[in-house]
Design an enzyme around this catalytic site. Structure first.
Site, PDB file in Angstrom:
ATOM      1  N   GLY A 140       0.789  -1.236   0.000  1.00 43.20           N
ATOM      2  CA  GLY A 140       0.000   0.000   0.000  1.00 43.20           C
ATOM      3  C   GLY A 140       0.815   1.275   0.000  1.00 43.20           C
ATOM      4  N   CYS A 187     -26.970 -10.430 -17.956  1.00 44.85           N
ATOM      5  CA  CYS A 187     -26.325 -10.143 -19.233  1.00 44.85           C
ATOM      6  C   CYS A 187     -27.212 -10.631 -20.388  1.00 44.85           C
ATOM      7  CB  CYS A 187     -24.958 -10.809 -19.286  1.00 44.85           C
ATOM      8  SG  CYS A 187     -24.109 -10.620 -20.870  1.00 44.85           S
ATOM      9  N   CYS A 193     -24.807 -13.659 -22.311  1.00 49.10           N
ATOM     10  CA  CYS A 193     -24.526 -14.964 -21.693  1.00 49.10           C
ATOM     11  C   CYS A 193     -25.501 -15.322 -20.577  1.00 49.10           C
ATOM     12  CB  CYS A 193     -23.097 -14.988 -21.166  1.00 49.10           C
ATOM     13  SG  CYS A 193     -22.820 -13.912 -19.730  1.00 49.10           S
ATOM     14  N   CYS A 241     -22.098  -8.104 -19.766  1.00 52.36           N
ATOM     15  CA  CYS A 241     -20.940  -8.221 -18.888  1.00 52.36           C
ATOM     16  C   CYS A 241     -19.875  -7.207 -19.298  1.00 52.36           C
ATOM     17  CB  CYS A 241     -20.337  -9.619 -18.971  1.00 52.36           C
ATOM     18  SG  CYS A 241     -21.392 -10.946 -18.372  1.00 52.36           S
ATOM     19  N   CYS A 269     -17.570 -13.144 -20.439  1.00 55.37           N
ATOM     20  CA  CYS A 269     -18.867 -13.257 -21.106  1.00 55.37           C
ATOM     21  C   CYS A 269     -18.788 -14.219 -22.298  1.00 55.37           C
ATOM     22  CB  CYS A 269     -19.308 -11.869 -21.581  1.00 55.37           C
ATOM     23  SG  CYS A 269     -20.976 -11.808 -22.261  1.00 55.37           S
TER      24      CYS A 269
END
Length: 294
Positions: free
Chosen positions: A39, A249, A252, A274, A280
């Site tokens: 970080g 979606c 799909c 997606c 997808c």
């Protein structure tokens, strides 16, 4: 792939990975420091590349510094493998390394991304490299770079908590839709790049190594595998992701992925698909063959 690499070696006028070896070695040193201090933003000498700063130079420098001849590289932009930015970066990587590229998340060893984490879980042999436009998570509350350095050093994050609290009081919700601040390894507040909230939980205790490169701001930071990453939240006001309840979606049929809305001007119809095009496409392929895919 071997033939492709040999063609590159015989014809390319570029050093492998465009950057010279000393620069790549220096960037790898910075990456090691970033991994050692999860970080923490490590300054580095950002190099000029044949693309404009702000179009992924930070991520590209990390990718060039790490890629080997046996690596398989995947590039995505907002989840899409075939956007203009992703295609141009892939062309540059192939032209200067000769390595194989793929759209299959499972096959890739290095994935460079802008603004999304793939839907499928990454494994320990994969590295996800983020293109970061603004690495400083405290910039929204403090314009001074010197002051933000001090705040990180002293873990003085009171202003950020006040900002989130005031956001809830004013709007009834934390309105940060992307670049949602996270606490890494219980120490540093980190900008996770402009990924949607949906992707934030994927950073926590992940198996893959996440590297973040900001070329314009000259910063590198990292989340090593199996590191705690927690979104900032209050005890009585918990973090939450985007709500796609009731939507799926249109290609799909997935209702478990991050969806983006499309509007048909002629029919007025709104559909959802997606964001991760590779995910997808694989789902659609398996759906047509009658197999399950998640």
């Amino acid at each position: 792939m071997e033939n492709k690499v040999n063609v590159y070696l015989n014809t390319s006028r570029y050093n492998f990975g465009f950057l010279n070896e000393e620069i790549k070695k220096e960037i790898r040193r910075k990456i090691l420091k970033a991994v050692a201090i999860p970080g923490y933003q490590v300054p580095f000498a950002s190099q000029e590349l044949p693309i404009a700063k702000g179009w992924g130079t930070g991520g590209l420098q990390i990718t060039f510094s790490l890629v080997g001849r046996d690596d398989i590289v995947k590039i995505i932009d907002q989840g899409c493998d075939e956007s203009v930015n992703a295609v141009n970066l892939k062309r540059l990587i192939v032209k200067t390394t000769g390595v194989k590229v793929t759209t299959d998340t499972y096959q890739a060893t290095i994935i460079q991304t802008r603004h999304r984490i793939p839907e499928i879980e990454l494994n320990e042999n994969q590295i996800l490299v983020f293109q970061v436009p603004i690495p400083e998570p405290l910039r929204i509350i403090e314009p001074s770079e010197i002051e933000t350095r001090r705040m990180h050093a002293e873990m003085d994050y009171g202003k950020m908590w006040v900002y989130l609290y005031e956001d809830i009081i004013k709007w009834g919700d934390i309105t940060i839709g992307y670049r949602y601040p996270v606490l890494v390894n219980n120490r540093y507040i980190m900008d996770p790049s402009p990924i949607p909230r949906w992707d934030i939980p994927k950073l926590n205790m992940a198996k893959a190594l996440f590297l973040f490169g900001a070329g314009r701001e000259k910063r590198i930071y990292a989340v090593p595998p199996y590191t705690k990453v927690k979104p900032l939240e209050f005890e009585d006001y918990k973090f939450h992701v985007e709500n796609f309840n009731g939507k799926k979606c249109s290609r799909c049929g997935s209702s478990n992925s991050f969806l983006v809305e499309y509007y048909n001007r002629e029919t007025g119809e709104k559909t959802w698909v997606c964001s991760d095009t590779s995910y997808c496409t694989m789902r659609l392929k398996h759906k047509l063959s009658g197999d399950e895919y998640e």
